[in-house]
Structure formats: structure tokens, C-alpha cells
Design an enzyme around this catalytic site. Sequence first.
Site, PDB file in Angstrom:
ATOM      1  N   THR A 160       0.927  -0.928   0.076  1.00 43.21           N
ATOM      2  CA  THR A 160      -0.043  -0.091   0.158  1.00 43.21           C
ATOM      3  C   THR A 160       0.529   0.931   0.087  1.00 43.21           C
ATOM      4  O   THR A 160       1.769   1.839  -1.060  1.00 43.21           O
ATOM      5  CB  THR A 160      -0.932  -0.446   0.960  1.00 43.21           C
ATOM      6  OG1 THR A 160      -0.059  -0.127   2.567  1.00 43.21           O
ATOM      7  CG2 THR A 160      -2.337  -1.214   1.242  1.00 43.21           C
ATOM      8  N   LYS A 186       3.770  -7.173   4.165  1.00 44.90           N
ATOM      9  CA  LYS A 186       3.800  -5.706   3.633  1.00 44.90           C
ATOM     10  C   LYS A 186       3.384  -4.899   4.928  1.00 44.90           C
ATOM     11  O   LYS A 186       3.052  -5.681   6.028  1.00 44.90           O
ATOM     12  CB  LYS A 186       2.616  -5.326   2.195  1.00 44.90           C
ATOM     13  CG  LYS A 186       2.023  -5.641   3.373  1.00 44.90           C
ATOM     14  CD  LYS A 186       0.797  -4.938   3.879  1.00 44.90           C
ATOM     15  CE  LYS A 186       0.110  -3.442   3.353  1.00 44.90           C
ATOM     16  NZ  LYS A 186      -0.211  -2.006   3.973  1.00 44.90           N
ATOM     17  N   THR A 197       1.976  -8.791  11.775  1.00 40.79           N
ATOM     18  CA  THR A 197       2.063  -7.226  10.829  1.00 40.79           C
ATOM     19  C   THR A 197       1.073  -6.866  10.202  1.00 40.79           C
ATOM     20  O   THR A 197      -0.574  -7.796  10.397  1.00 40.79           O
ATOM     21  CB  THR A 197       3.675  -7.465  10.196  1.00 40.79           C
ATOM     22  OG1 THR A 197       3.360  -6.276   9.677  1.00 40.79           O
ATOM     23  CG2 THR A 197       3.222  -8.626   8.991  1.00 40.79           C
ATOM     24  N   ASN A 404      -0.065  10.569   5.853  1.00 44.03           N
ATOM     25  CA  ASN A 404      -0.959  10.230   6.118  1.00 44.03           C
ATOM     26  C   ASN A 404      -2.346  11.090   6.022  1.00 44.03           C
ATOM     27  O   ASN A 404      -3.468  11.389   6.328  1.00 44.03           O
ATOM     28  CB  ASN A 404      -1.078  10.055   8.240  1.00 44.03           C
ATOM     29  CG  ASN A 404      -0.671   8.275   7.801  1.00 44.03           C
ATOM     30  OD1 ASN A 404      -1.093   7.076   7.243  1.00 44.03           O
ATOM     31  ND2 ASN A 404       0.884   7.969   8.507  1.00 44.03           N
ATOM     32  N   SER A 409      -6.369  10.846  -0.156  1.00 44.28           N
ATOM     33  CA  SER A 409      -6.904  11.573  -1.810  1.00 44.28           C
ATOM     34  C   SER A 409      -6.110  11.027  -2.832  1.00 44.28           C
ATOM     35  O   SER A 409      -5.755  10.220  -3.075  1.00 44.28           O
ATOM     36  CB  SER A 409      -6.445  13.027  -1.093  1.00 44.28           C
ATOM     37  OG  SER A 409      -5.232  12.481  -0.957  1.00 44.28           O
TER      38      SER A 409
END
Length: 409
Positions: A160, A186, A197, A404, A409
Amino acid sequence: MAVGNIPFPTMPSLDGVCLGTAMAGIKKAERRDLVVVELPESATVAGVFTRNAFCAAPVQVAKEHIKRCGEQGATPRYWLINTGNANAGTGEQGLNDARESCRVLAEEAGVLPHQVLPFSTGVIGETLPMSQLLAGIAPALATRDGDSPAWEQAAEGILTTDTRLKGASVTVPLGDSQVTLNGFAKGSGMIRPDMATMLGFVVTDAAIEPTLLDRLLRDAVDRSFNCITVDSDTSTNDACLMAATGRGAEVTTQASINAFADGLEQVLVALAQAVVRDGEGATKFVTLDVTGAETRREALDVAFTVAHSPLVKTALYASDANWGRILAAVGRAPVDGFDVDRVVIDLDEVRLVENGGRAPGYTEAAGSAVMAREEITIRMDLGRGDDGATVWTSDLSHDYVTINADYRS
């Protein structure tokens, strides 16, 4: 931005294990965002999941399916992983979507729906774009392969806000034979695992009994993923899964169990540290080593109190040798009967604190020289007992706030 330069390793093929990816457009076009991992019928699977009360729909469904497989003497055959959408905070619709994705993959692959385990990561509170996700399953299955590039593409397909791929592989000698463990993960933000995680997957060719696999995984997670923090936030989607294909050497004797456990911890620590090195906005990789505690829990409480201090983390980012912030954080840790005169704090090779205050030989120049490094170890001897613990964290930078603030957006 990330600390250090650790390339993705070459991953040996594991008999019966194939990985496939697709660009399903779940959040962004032209990027891998859907991953399928195929396991052989001989595999055993163990998993640990987030303890967040708002655990995501795929976490709930994966746990249901593992339980059902156990009751029926079956094994999970596929892991289905999507990025771009966490399918968390989505209520009954989220559960239905997770189950439907399993059903479609099962139909394509010729297995039962509960033999598919779903995993998701991304934005919380939005329903899955099911048309894109379901349309990506067949292409992901079509690309299945077991070679090293397939492992690398799978690691890419689960990212991500990560800036780099995270993988680890070890080969463990077991007498006249050996076993291999491959893992990828990830995670970058919302990192304070309470079991694992953000997402971590490990596969080995070892033949190992399910109960033992589960115990060894939990023990290794406690000394790896449960010892990291980026921002003190526990995710709704945390999951760490492990499969043993049973196609390789048996892990049955105490010597083989010990060797396998060491190899597993090595893989998980490497993945956990890679998450911290790639923490959102991170410029420092920090080891917090606590010794002289009465219990391991006490040592962890001290380490995490320091790791979660915004004042300590911002001082690390600024390379500011403001050692008083570390002292204050240690002093407010939930430890009864602290004798501050027995506490010793070192910043790498520089002694900061002893006998209740600043060490006589400390100089600002020496402290600043250490704080300017990319990798720093803070050692805290509590002088209370013989136990200890190690935690890994990062600093807190302007970029963390920017990432963050702009995430949706």
C-alpha cells in the site's frame, strides 16, 4: 523514504506452491493489487490475527475457514490477497463480499469455498469494488508460477504505502536434509501489531504437525512482529499466515524443532525489521534493547513506552541528543518500584544515564554524533533482574504527517 538498502532476496521454488498476480484496478490502474497463493493438498496451515475489536471482514472469514477446514480434515488451498481496500468497518456487506470472493476463486480452482482464505489491506470503511476484484481472479490464477520472480511479484502485489518489497528466505539444515522457508510481508503505517504485521505470509516445504506449526508460529511472532512499532496503531487487518507443504524433511525430533524454530524466527525478524525500515516517513531505524528486567513483560513495557514517545521519536528525526526525553519515557513506564539509581541508559557506545542522572563522561558532541546515524541502538539496563526484550521502531518525521494526511486523496 526508507532506512538502509535491503534488496528482495532470491526465493527458491517450493514443490506444490504457486503464486499469481493481477492488475485488478481495485484502487489504482496499472499496478499489481491482487495476489493468489496456491498450496498443495499436503499442506498444513497456521495463522495469527489482529486482536482489534473492529477486525476486518476477511480476518473473520479467514478464521472461520481455518476452523472449518480443521473440523473437516481439509486444508486451506488458496490465499487470496487484495490491496487498495481493507474491507474493514463494512459490516455484513463486507462479510458477504469476502465470502463471495472465496466462492468465485474456489469455483475457478476446483476447491471448496472454505479452502480459500481472504486477506485485504488498504483504506478502512469502504466496501470492496467487487466487480474489479472478481474480474481479477482468473487472470491471477492464469499467471501462477513457483519461481523467484513469482514470489517477488506477489510481494509487490500486497503493498500500500510501502516504498519497497519485503521478503526473506532461509535454508535450515536438518541432519542429512534441509528445509526452506520463504516469506514476504507488507506494512509501513498503522504498525503496532498485536499478533502479527499488517500482512505476512511464510511458506516452508517442511513436514510438520499442525499443532506444533501453530505453536512455533506464535512463539516466533511474539519475538518479531509483536516487537515492532511505527506509530502505535494496531490495524484492523493484521494477519500472519504460515503453510508447511509437507513435501520436504520432517520436523519431529527436538533438534529439528529447535533448528526449524530458529530459522522461522530469523525469517520473521527480517520481515518485521523490514516493515520498520520502511515505516512511513522513516529516516531512522532504532533498536530498543532492555535488560535487567524482572520479567519479559516489564522489559517490553519499558521499550514500548520509549518507542511510542512522540518527543523521543521527533528528537531522533532531528538528530537531537535530547537524552532527557529518553530518561523521562523510561521513568513513566508502567513498572512498580523503579530504583532510578540502578538504571543505566546507553546510546550506542555513549553512556547517557547512570546513578539517577547524566553520566559524568557524557558530552553533547558524542551524543549528537550517534543521533546523526541512520541506525541507532538505545540500551536500557533496569538493574532489577535477569530478563529482557528487544523492540524495533522508527523516528517520526514531517513526511509521516504528509503521507497520512493525503492517504485517501
